[in-house]
Design a protein around this motif. Structure first.
Motif, short mmCIF file in Angstrom:
data_model
loop_
_atom_site.label_atom_id
_atom_site.label_comp_id
_atom_site.label_asym_id
_atom_site.label_seq_id
_atom_site.Cartn_x
_atom_site.Cartn_y
_atom_site.Cartn_z
N PHE A 390 0.69 -1.37 0.05
CA PHE A 390 -0.01 0.08 0.08
C PHE A 390 1.03 1.28 0.04
O PHE A 390 2.05 1.24 0.29
N GLY A 391 0.21 2.41 -0.29
CA GLY A 391 0.85 3.47 -0.22
C GLY A 391 1.54 4.02 -1.65
O GLY A 391 0.83 3.63 -2.66
N HIS A 392 2.44 5.07 -1.69
CA HIS A 392 2.95 5.45 -2.97
C HIS A 392 3.27 4.27 -3.76
O HIS A 392 4.15 3.60 -3.34
N PRO A 393 3.28 4.46 -5.38
CA PRO A 393 3.83 3.54 -6.00
C PRO A 393 5.15 3.37 -5.98
O PRO A 393 5.75 2.00 -6.35
N ALA A 394 6.00 4.24 -5.64
CA ALA A 394 7.54 4.26 -5.52
C ALA A 394 7.72 3.05 -4.41
O ALA A 394 9.03 2.70 -4.37
N ASN A 395 7.10 2.80 -3.48
CA ASN A 395 7.15 1.96 -2.41
C ASN A 395 6.82 0.50 -2.69
O ASN A 395 7.11 -0.56 -1.85
N LYS A 396 6.46 0.36 -3.94
CA LYS A 396 6.05 -1.14 -4.27
C LYS A 396 6.75 -1.92 -5.04
O LYS A 396 7.36 -1.59 -6.32
N PRO A 397 7.46 -2.86 -4.39
CA PRO A 397 8.64 -3.58 -5.09
C PRO A 397 8.51 -4.78 -5.73
O PRO A 397 7.52 -5.23 -5.64
N PRO A 398 9.63 -5.20 -6.61
CA PRO A 398 9.36 -6.59 -7.02
C PRO A 398 9.15 -7.66 -5.88
O PRO A 398 9.29 -7.27 -4.57
N LEU A 409 19.63 -6.71 -5.20
CA LEU A 409 18.94 -6.94 -6.42
C LEU A 409 17.53 -7.25 -5.88
O LEU A 409 17.15 -7.91 -5.08
N LEU A 410 16.41 -6.64 -6.75
CA LEU A 410 15.10 -6.92 -6.65
C LEU A 410 14.58 -7.49 -7.82
O LEU A 410 15.28 -6.92 -9.07
N ASP A 414 9.35 -14.32 -12.00
CA ASP A 414 9.29 -14.48 -13.69
C ASP A 414 10.86 -13.99 -14.14
O ASP A 414 10.83 -14.09 -15.37
N GLY A 415 11.70 -13.38 -13.46
CA GLY A 415 12.73 -12.81 -13.96
C GLY A 415 12.54 -11.65 -14.50
O GLY A 415 13.70 -10.79 -15.03
N GLY A 416 11.37 -10.76 -14.37
CA GLY A 416 11.29 -9.64 -14.69
C GLY A 416 11.27 -8.64 -13.88
O GLY A 416 11.61 -8.70 -12.61
N ARG A 417 11.39 -7.11 -14.10
CA ARG A 417 11.47 -5.89 -13.42
C ARG A 417 12.51 -6.09 -12.56
O ARG A 417 12.77 -6.11 -11.17
N VAL A 418 13.83 -6.20 -13.09
CA VAL A 418 15.11 -6.31 -12.31
C VAL A 418 15.41 -4.91 -11.99
O VAL A 418 15.64 -3.85 -12.83
N GLU A 419 15.92 -4.59 -10.70
CA GLU A 419 16.47 -3.56 -10.06
C GLU A 419 17.87 -3.86 -9.53
O GLU A 419 17.67 -4.76 -8.61
#
Length: 472
Positions: A390-398, A409-410, A414-419
């Protein structure tokens, strides 16, 4: 060890054992003729940045600041989960909470079954209190439990008064949630703790106590006197308290009660032979959650994320360790990465427990670091979160995260959204440097995905791992 060999060795351990069970060698207890008493104070939903010794400027927390001056403050401590039950499971078992299907908070049976979770931590799993009891400690637990519907005595706890269970003669479970009890819940938990310590102060056996608070978890209801202590945070021109006023009134009361508790340990003559640890179970709650609409402004300091998020702000929390004559006083450790999974092997080493008792753990014995060593962590840390944030979209991780050295690394299963973040230069996780370090991305992605394969499956929220907004 070269990075590719290091990764291959880790993957071999996964395939051979199905778990990450690494317990590094630890230093033996020094300058002590007997194991210490141990008290672990665990706040609930307190953020990394909520104490003045961690940089909070809106209030002062003089008693926890004093605890830090008398001991060592750690800036890189992580809990094993981003909400209550997983975090507590990690402390008690030294194992990743997902190994026990504790993916989120334990609730009612219907909710647990819907998420593929049990109704309690399996009592056959060895716990910290089991290990210390076997090592000769008298064990106790006072305050919040949140490990399910099984009584603490099934986990090696001798004496307990929690929010659900009580075996102390003439007493009842401690009310920590009703509106009437909230102003005094921390005081009541510490009173029960002090009653136990008073009885044990002259006993030949050392004691171990969990004093687990419900503050500052919502819903909060500070008294008028408590609100008055932070009247500088009240909104102007209206007759109701402000959100920050409600939250920090409870933080200040918690600080005041910790000070009273430490003063009483001095009076009982046990303060110098008692190891005191203070931490929080996860990051601060978000105001978008209904029960914290009046209080959800706790500080995660410079970090991105809050409770539920596996960005730093949801999983990095305060850790203060005090033991006069053994833990360096006035020290700030900015070097060592410590996990909640390390509590069991570290405290077992300090207590002189058998090494066999911690052989199947996921943590690393860090007692040498608690006692003053400055060293880097030898093993990686892993996290997962299968549900909405919940909260700001920037706080929503993989959904998955791994930290090894300075890199975190996050990635989604499925191997997507690599940070990829270099936490040494970017602790706020603002600059994704994945494109600059393809070798690191490859190595850490393999580690995270292989670790995820060792975990039990369960239903996942459709929005888990997504950073989204409903654009018009």
């Amino acid at each position: 060890m070269p990075s590719d060999l290091r990764c291959n060795a880790l993957l071999f351990a996964f395939s051979a054992m199905g778990v990450l069970a690494i317990v590094s060698g630890s230093s033996k207890l020094t300058n002590a003729s007997e194991p210490p008493n141990i008290v672990f104070i665990f706040a609930d939903d307190l953020g990394w940045g909520d104490l003045s010794c961690y940089g909070q400027r809106r209030i002062k927390t003089p008693n926890l600041d004093r605890l830090a001056r008398q001991g060592t403050l750690f800036t890189q401590f992580y809990v094993a989960g981003s909400v209550c039950s997983p975090s507590r499971t990690g402390i008690m078992t030294g194992q990743s909470p997902a190994r026990h299907r504790i993916f989120g908070h334990l609730a009612n049976r219907e909710s647990n079954q819907r998420r593929g979770m049990p109704d309690a931590l399996d009592p056959d799993v060895p716990t910290l209190t089991d290990v210390l009891k076997d090592a000769g400690y008298v064990t106790a637990h006072f305050g919040k439990w949140h490990l399910g519907n099984v009584s603490p005595d099934q986990y090696g706890v001798d004496a307990f008064r929690t929010d659900k269970f009580c075996n102390v003669a003439g007493k009842q479970a401690i009310d920590i949630w009703s509106a009437e009890a909230r102003p005094v819940c921390t005081a009541n938990i510490l009173d029960a703790t002090l009653d136990f310590i008073s009885e044990q102060s002259d006993a030949p056996e050392p004691f171990y106590v969990n004093a687990w608070f419900s503050d500052p978890h919502a819903t909060l209801n500070p008294s008028p006197d408590q609100l008055d202590r932070v009247k500088n945070l009240a909104p102007q021109g209206v007759p109701f308290p402000g959100v920050a006023q409600v939250y920090y009134a409870c933080v200040l009361e918690m600080d005041r009660q910790v000070g009273r508790f430490m003063d009483r340990l001095e009076q009982l003559g046990v303060a110098d032979r008692t190891l005191v640890l203070f931490s929080s179970d996860n990051g601060p709650e978000d105001f978008q959650i209904r029960n914290s609409a009046h209080s959800g402004v706790g500080s995660s300091g410079p970090f991105r994320g809050r409770k539920r998020s596996i960005y730093e702000g949801g999983i990095r929390t305060p850790l203060i360790v005090r033991w006069p004559g053994h833990v360096p006083a006035g020290k700030v450790n900015r070097t060592s990465v410590i996990s909640g999974l390390d509590f069991l092997p570290s405290l077992a080493a300090i207590a002189g427990a058998s090494a066999d008792a911690v052989s199947d753990g996921d943590g690393e014995a860090m007692d040498d670091v608690w006692l003053g060593a400055d060293r880097e962590r030898r093993t990686p840390c892993f996290w997962e979160w299968r549900y909405r944030v919940f909260g700001h979209p920037a706080n929503k991780p993989p959904q998955l995260a791994v930290r090894d050295g300075d890199f975190k690394l996050l990635v989604n299963p499925d191997g997507g959204r690599v940070e990829l973040y270099d936490l040494a230069s970017d602790p706020g996780e603002r600059d994704n440097v994945a494109a600059n370090h393809p070798d690191v991305v490859q190595r850490l992605t393999r580690m995270a995905l292989q670790w995820n394969k060792t975990l039990p499956d369960s239903p996942r929220d459709p929005g888990a791992g997504m950073e989204s907004w409903r654009w018009p």
